[in-house]
Design an enzyme around this catalytic site. Sequence first.
Site, PDB file in Angstrom:
ATOM      1  N   TRP A  39       2.761  -2.625  -6.531  1.00  6.63           N
ATOM      2  CA  TRP A  39       2.502  -2.254  -7.926  1.00  6.63           C
ATOM      3  C   TRP A  39       3.042  -0.867  -8.271  1.00  6.63           C
ATOM      4  O   TRP A  39       3.035  -0.476  -9.431  1.00  6.63           O
ATOM      5  CB  TRP A  39       1.014  -2.343  -8.231  1.00  6.63           C
ATOM      6  N   GLU A  52      -4.914  -3.070 -10.771  1.00  7.57           N
ATOM      7  CA  GLU A  52      -6.135  -2.270 -10.888  1.00  7.57           C
ATOM      8  C   GLU A  52      -7.381  -3.147 -10.855  1.00  7.57           C
ATOM      9  O   GLU A  52      -8.394  -2.783 -10.248  1.00  7.57           O
ATOM     10  CB  GLU A  52      -6.097  -1.451 -12.180  1.00  7.57           C
ATOM     11  N   LEU A  95     -10.760 -13.362  -3.042  1.00  6.88           N
ATOM     12  CA  LEU A  95     -10.874 -11.956  -3.463  1.00  6.88           C
ATOM     13  C   LEU A  95     -12.305 -11.586  -3.813  1.00  6.88           C
ATOM     14  O   LEU A  95     -12.664 -10.414  -3.822  1.00  6.88           O
ATOM     15  CB  LEU A  95      -9.976 -11.685  -4.679  1.00  6.88           C
ATOM     16  N   TYR A  97     -15.893 -11.417  -6.271  1.00  2.00           N
ATOM     17  CA  TYR A  97     -16.189 -10.838  -7.589  1.00  2.00           C
ATOM     18  C   TYR A  97     -15.409 -11.596  -8.667  1.00  2.00           C
ATOM     19  O   TYR A  97     -14.579 -11.038  -9.386  1.00  2.00           O
ATOM     20  CB  TYR A  97     -15.854  -9.346  -7.621  1.00  2.00           C
ATOM     21  N   CYS A 214      -9.448  17.143   6.611  1.00  2.00           N
ATOM     22  CA  CYS A 214      -9.194  18.365   5.844  1.00  2.00           C
ATOM     23  C   CYS A 214      -7.968  19.126   6.345  1.00  2.00           C
ATOM     24  O   CYS A 214      -7.272  19.780   5.560  1.00  2.00           O
ATOM     25  CB  CYS A 214     -10.419  19.269   5.881  1.00  2.00           C
ATOM     26  N   CYS A 217      -4.941  17.955   4.601  1.00  2.00           N
ATOM     27  CA  CYS A 217      -5.053  17.883   3.143  1.00  2.00           C
ATOM     28  C   CYS A 217      -4.241  19.004   2.486  1.00  2.00           C
ATOM     29  O   CYS A 217      -4.418  20.184   2.836  1.00  2.00           O
ATOM     30  CB  CYS A 217      -6.507  17.979   2.709  1.00  2.00           C
TER      31      CYS A 217
END
Length: 370
Positions: A39, A52, A95, A97, A214, A217
């Site tokens: 996508w 989405e 999938l 839901y 972290c 990051c």
Amino acid sequence: MADSSDVPHDGSWRSASWRTQLRRRLLTWFTTSARDLPWRKTRDPYAIWVSEVMLQQTQVATVIPYFERFLRDYPTPAALAAADEAEVLRRWEGLGYYRRAKQLHAAAKRITAEHGGRFPETFEAVLALPGIGRYTAGAVLSISRDQRLPVVEANTLRLYSRLIALRQPPTATAPNRLLWEVAAAILPRQQAGRFNQAAMELGALLCTPRNPDCERCPLRSLCPTRREGLQEEIPGKVRTLQYEDRSHVAVVAQHEDRFFLRRCPPGGHWAGLWDFPRYDLTPAAALPGDALAAEVERRFAAEFGFAVRLGEKLKTLRHGVTRFRITLDAFTAEANRREADSAECGWYQPHEILDLPLNTTGRKLSRLLP
């Protein structure tokens, strides 16, 4: 109304210099670290919208093949709108839901009827479509059309909470309003969609719920949560969902070479999907075998108007639905006659069941049929 200005947090984000550094570092990191996802190879708002919706509460690796097949079968809103809902649900099967698929289908019909088959490009028009909220509308329009719209979803909610050292649960009204303010303030004037994708990607790959990475990051020197060692405390804890154990029984009724299935009714779990008749017998499932069989046979006859005799246990399946942990015991059953099919129930040979949109447990049981 709760005031976000009273929410305890670090206010570094209000500095223009801080925001400039954040944008530059995050976008640079995204250039070299973004995953190659299908996508991300398009600016088509319809395709981005489909991705989405599929990505809501579903892992990326699971979504990829579904997304590719869905876009192949329904390349435009008009193609999706023209499809039968049962067909769409069958494509969605696995999938979970399923309400997402039903709303996607309904929204495609609205796009076809009200927007000439073109995905709308104003925030208000997108927000008015079935199943689309503030986050999805902002994500689709920022990514596809570079509109300067903020995005707060699971990954960015966590990332932004840590970037401002939010000291309250981020889903509470005032803290959540503050996070949306932060998300809007840090957006660049250009490349808003790319920035939103980068923030979501950073949250997914590095700024994880537990043991965030972290050291890798790009925003580590800007992060007050890292500086204060609060990575495990922020975001603040939200109420833990208390699961309820339930006991269900499924009836795999057979007459000659056909098996009986029904469509799940509106308003309940798996609405619109097909399944073998099932009954919540909590706590009756603890009854001895004869009493359990009698209760299931009574409920079945009352619902469908013909009798079955319960046989051997076929399979026990365990699965979760919303706040329930369900143990499903499936039993074979012999029907005394075969009723005529209707829109809501019917008799099917095993190969015919392959084309029905089933819920997950129904599909698993269908694979056990002779």
